[in-house]
Design a protein around this motif. Structure first.
Motif, mmCIF file in Angstrom:
data_model
loop_
_atom_site.group_PDB
_atom_site.id
_atom_site.type_symbol
_atom_site.label_atom_id
_atom_site.label_comp_id
_atom_site.label_asym_id
_atom_site.label_seq_id
_atom_site.Cartn_x
_atom_site.Cartn_y
_atom_site.Cartn_z
ATOM 1 N N TYR A 159 0.828 -1.208 0.000
ATOM 2 C CA TYR A 159 0.000 0.000 0.000
ATOM 3 C C TYR A 159 0.866 1.263 0.000
ATOM 4 O O TYR A 159 0.536 2.255 -0.651
ATOM 5 N N SER A 160 1.985 1.226 0.686
ATOM 6 C CA SER A 160 2.839 2.412 0.809
ATOM 7 C C SER A 160 3.474 2.810 -0.521
ATOM 8 O O SER A 160 3.944 3.949 -0.677
ATOM 9 N N LEU A 161 3.503 1.895 -1.484
ATOM 10 C CA LEU A 161 4.115 2.187 -2.777
ATOM 11 C C LEU A 161 3.159 2.904 -3.732
ATOM 12 O O LEU A 161 3.581 3.382 -4.789
ATOM 13 N N LEU A 162 1.896 3.000 -3.355
ATOM 14 C CA LEU A 162 0.905 3.636 -4.218
ATOM 15 C C LEU A 162 0.978 5.153 -4.091
ATOM 16 O O LEU A 162 1.324 5.686 -3.027
ATOM 17 N N SER A 163 0.634 5.842 -5.166
ATOM 18 C CA SER A 163 0.554 7.299 -5.113
ATOM 19 C C SER A 163 -0.726 7.713 -4.397
ATOM 20 O O SER A 163 -1.649 6.900 -4.213
ATOM 21 N N ASP A 164 -0.803 8.971 -4.015
ATOM 22 C CA ASP A 164 -2.004 9.456 -3.336
ATOM 23 C C ASP A 164 -3.225 9.339 -4.250
ATOM 24 O O ASP A 164 -4.325 9.017 -3.786
ATOM 25 N N VAL A 165 -3.050 9.595 -5.542
ATOM 26 C CA VAL A 165 -4.155 9.492 -6.492
ATOM 27 C C VAL A 165 -4.655 8.054 -6.559
ATOM 28 O O VAL A 165 -5.866 7.796 -6.546
ATOM 29 N N GLN A 166 -3.743 7.101 -6.623
ATOM 30 C CA GLN A 166 -4.121 5.688 -6.684
ATOM 31 C C GLN A 166 -4.805 5.244 -5.396
ATOM 32 O O GLN A 166 -5.783 4.483 -5.443
ATOM 33 N N LYS A 167 -4.328 5.722 -4.264
ATOM 34 C CA LYS A 167 -4.960 5.377 -2.990
ATOM 35 C C LYS A 167 -6.385 5.920 -2.934
ATOM 36 O O LYS A 167 -7.301 5.250 -2.438
ATOM 37 N N ASN A 168 -6.571 7.142 -3.441
ATOM 38 C CA ASN A 168 -7.908 7.737 -3.411
ATOM 39 C C ASN A 168 -8.873 7.023 -4.343
ATOM 40 O O ASN A 168 -10.072 6.955 -4.078
ATOM 41 N N GLN A 169 -8.355 6.497 -5.446
ATOM 42 C CA GLN A 169 -9.214 5.801 -6.400
ATOM 43 C C GLN A 169 -9.495 4.360 -5.991
ATOM 44 O O GLN A 169 -10.480 3.774 -6.422
ATOM 45 N N MET A 170 -8.633 3.788 -5.191
ATOM 46 C CA MET A 170 -8.779 2.379 -4.830
ATOM 47 C C MET A 170 -10.057 2.130 -4.045
ATOM 48 O O MET A 170 -10.429 2.882 -3.143
ATOM 49 N N GLN A 171 -10.753 1.057 -4.423
ATOM 50 C CA GLN A 171 -11.949 0.602 -3.716
ATOM 51 C C GLN A 171 -11.746 -0.873 -3.354
ATOM 52 O O GLN A 171 -11.285 -1.658 -4.182
ATOM 53 N N LEU A 172 -12.090 -1.221 -2.125
ATOM 54 C CA LEU A 172 -11.896 -2.597 -1.644
ATOM 55 C C LEU A 172 -13.244 -3.166 -1.225
ATOM 56 O O LEU A 172 -13.965 -2.566 -0.425
ATOM 57 N N TYR A 173 -13.592 -4.329 -1.778
ATOM 58 C CA TYR A 173 -14.907 -4.937 -1.526
ATOM 59 C C TYR A 173 -14.751 -6.382 -1.058
ATOM 60 O O TYR A 173 -13.756 -7.048 -1.361
ATOM 61 N N ILE A 174 -15.793 -6.826 -0.346
ATOM 62 C CA ILE A 174 -15.841 -8.215 0.111
ATOM 63 C C ILE A 174 -17.065 -8.885 -0.502
ATOM 64 O O ILE A 174 -18.143 -8.291 -0.573
ATOM 65 N N MET A 175 -16.893 -10.135 -0.921
ATOM 66 C CA MET A 175 -18.001 -10.941 -1.417
ATOM 67 C C MET A 175 -18.008 -12.274 -0.677
ATOM 68 O O MET A 175 -16.973 -12.755 -0.218
ATOM 69 N N ALA B 93 -14.224 -13.576 -0.194
ATOM 70 C CA ALA B 93 -13.226 -12.988 -1.099
ATOM 71 C C ALA B 93 -13.150 -11.488 -0.872
ATOM 72 O O ALA B 93 -14.170 -10.812 -0.743
ATOM 73 N N VAL B 94 -11.933 -10.970 -0.808
ATOM 74 C CA VAL B 94 -11.692 -9.530 -0.767
ATOM 75 C C VAL B 94 -10.969 -9.171 -2.060
ATOM 76 O O VAL B 94 -10.011 -9.846 -2.448
ATOM 77 N N PHE B 95 -11.456 -8.133 -2.752
ATOM 78 C CA PHE B 95 -10.799 -7.769 -4.014
ATOM 79 C C PHE B 95 -10.744 -6.255 -4.183
ATOM 80 O O PHE B 95 -11.558 -5.514 -3.633
ATOM 81 N N VAL B 96 -9.762 -5.827 -4.954
ATOM 82 C CA VAL B 96 -9.522 -4.407 -5.232
ATOM 83 C C VAL B 96 -10.075 -4.053 -6.601
ATOM 84 O O VAL B 96 -9.974 -4.836 -7.553
ATOM 85 N N THR B 97 -10.648 -2.879 -6.689
ATOM 86 C CA THR B 97 -10.960 -2.288 -7.980
ATOM 87 C C THR B 97 -10.704 -0.787 -7.869
ATOM 88 O O THR B 97 -10.365 -0.289 -6.793
ATOM 89 N N TYR B 98 -10.847 -0.087 -8.966
ATOM 90 C CA TYR B 98 -10.586 1.361 -8.956
ATOM 91 C C TYR B 98 -11.808 2.155 -9.398
ATOM 92 O O TYR B 98 -11.684 3.244 -9.946
ATOM 93 N N PHE B 99 -12.989 1.589 -9.175
ATOM 94 C CA PHE B 99 -14.237 2.322 -9.391
ATOM 95 C C PHE B 99 -15.230 1.862 -8.328
ATOM 96 O O PHE B 99 -15.151 0.743 -7.813
ATOM 97 N N LYS B 100 -16.167 2.746 -7.986
ATOM 98 C CA LYS B 100 -17.172 2.408 -6.993
ATOM 99 C C LYS B 100 -18.236 1.519 -7.626
ATOM 100 O O LYS B 100 -18.827 1.880 -8.632
ATOM 101 N N ILE B 101 -18.446 0.376 -7.033
ATOM 102 C CA ILE B 101 -19.415 -0.561 -7.588
ATOM 103 C C ILE B 101 -20.831 -0.063 -7.310
ATOM 104 O O ILE B 101 -21.175 0.271 -6.173
ATOM 105 N N ASN B 102 -21.624 0.012 -8.341
ATOM 106 C CA ASN B 102 -23.038 0.382 -8.224
ATOM 107 C C ASN B 102 -23.810 -0.854 -7.777
ATOM 108 O O ASN B 102 -23.947 -1.822 -8.524
#
Length: 349
Positions: A254-270, A313-322
């Motif tokens: 996580y520390s290697l990500l830029s601030d923009v990437q951190k702000n865009q990151m979305q983490l979801y559980i299924m 399952a926990v997964f990363v995406t970069y958009f908010k899931i509708n």
């Protein structure tokens, strides 16, 4: 005497103006109106004309060769009325294009050779737009990327009233004139009856569209970094004695990500019950400044699910899931990082 002179002068001025207007109209109608018509519609709405109009909302559909292939994209729909009315002209020579556009809703019978041009009125224009669009997650597998890259309909133009008038050209007392010509409308699919009218109308139809290149979205998504996730709690194959369970873990890099990437990151559980095929989207997880995440999942409910095994399952995406679009998910989507564990629920009561 003076009054008579003024009257005659005004009469001849009006007469000459009328002739000029007719000549200009005749000249305009004899030009190539196909490009002019489409340019006028696009300039007014920012959309292309459908080859065949649609009575249904087709937002999110792949659109190829004038056909709606299938719905692949979802998102939030916004309707923006404008109250605008647009007039389009069709010559007799371009009637085939108008016929294709109107389908079975227009027929002019054997008198077509008497029609010089058609006027089409699009009244009470409104825009239907798909915003915050995203793929339906069942199409986010790696093998579906070519489908996602295709153009899809992101916006449509709907009109409250669509009307057509036909005009006949003739030489009148003041030169070339145009008068309404009755259209012949086939009633019913059998065509057993006809009705003559100087105007034909249709209501609440979609007449225009705008597409978005899905490849642009895919390229932006693929450019985002992939990370490594680890679920720390619960442990794999752990026995869970309740319906709700807290899921905790960490994003290693996580520390290697830029601030923009951190702000865009979305983490979801299924979660997925061993007796069911689909995954259920759970509440969104929170991520702290160090990359540790936490969320709550439900393993069934109080009435059912006891004794069942579950995948978490926990997964990363970069958009908010509708959630209206993607609450039930048939596959684990292609992602930017994921971890999966398996637990069993055995209630303690």
């Amino acid at each position: 005497m003076k009054f008579s002179f003024v009257f005659i002068h005004l009469f001849f001025s009006f007469f000459i103006l009328s002739l000029s207007s007719c000549a200009l109209l005749d000249s305009a109608l004899d030009e190539d109106l196909v490009a002019k018509r489409e340019d006028r519609f696009k300039a007014s709405t920012g959309h292309e004309l459908f080859k065949i109009y649609s009575k249904d909302d087709r937002l999110g559909y792949i659109y190829e060769n004038g056909s709606f292939v299938k719905k692949v994209w979802g998102g939030k729909k916004i309707v923006s009325p404008s109250g605008q009315t647009i007039k389009l002209l069709y010559t007799r020579e371009s009637f085939d294009k108008l016929k294709l556009f109107l389908g079975d809703d227009l027929s002019v019978g054997p008198g077509l050779e008497n029609v010089h041009h058609f006027k089409v009125y699009l009244e009470s224009v409104e825009k239907h737009e798909l915003v915050d669009f995203q793929p339906l997650i069942e199409y986010m597998g790696e093998n579906n990327i070519p489908t996602l890259e295709k153009p899809f309909i992101v916006s449509m133009i709907k009109v409250a009233k669509f009307s057509v008038e036909a005009y006949q050209k003739f030489n009148g007392d003041f030169g070339v004139e145009y008068r309404p010509y009755p259209l012949v409308k086939i009633k019913g699919s059998t065509g057993s009856g006809t009705k003559k009218s100087e105007e034909q109308t249709a209501y609440n139809i979609f007449v225009g569209y705008k597409t978005f290149e899905g490849q642009e979205w895919v390229n932006d998504f693929e450019a985002m970094p992939k990370v490594q996730l680890n679920i720390a709690q619960p442990e794999n194959d752990e026995i869970i004695d309740r319906v709700r369970v807290r899921v905790r873990g960490a994003i290693e890099d996580y520390s290697l990500l830029s601030d923009v990437q951190k702000n865009q990151m979305q983490l979801y559980i299924m979660t997925r019950n061993e007796y069911e095929d689909d995954w259920l989207l759970q509440s969104k997880t929170t991520i702290d400044t160090e990359g540790f995440f936490e969320g709550i999942v439900k393993l069934g409910d109080l009435e059912k699910g006891n004794g069942h095994r579950y995948s978490i399952a926990v997964f990363v995406t970069y958009f908010k899931i509708n959630r209206k679009v993607n609450s039930v998910i048939p596959i684990l989507p292609f992602n930017k990082g994921k971890d999966i564990i398996y637990v069993k629920r055995e209630d303690n009561f």
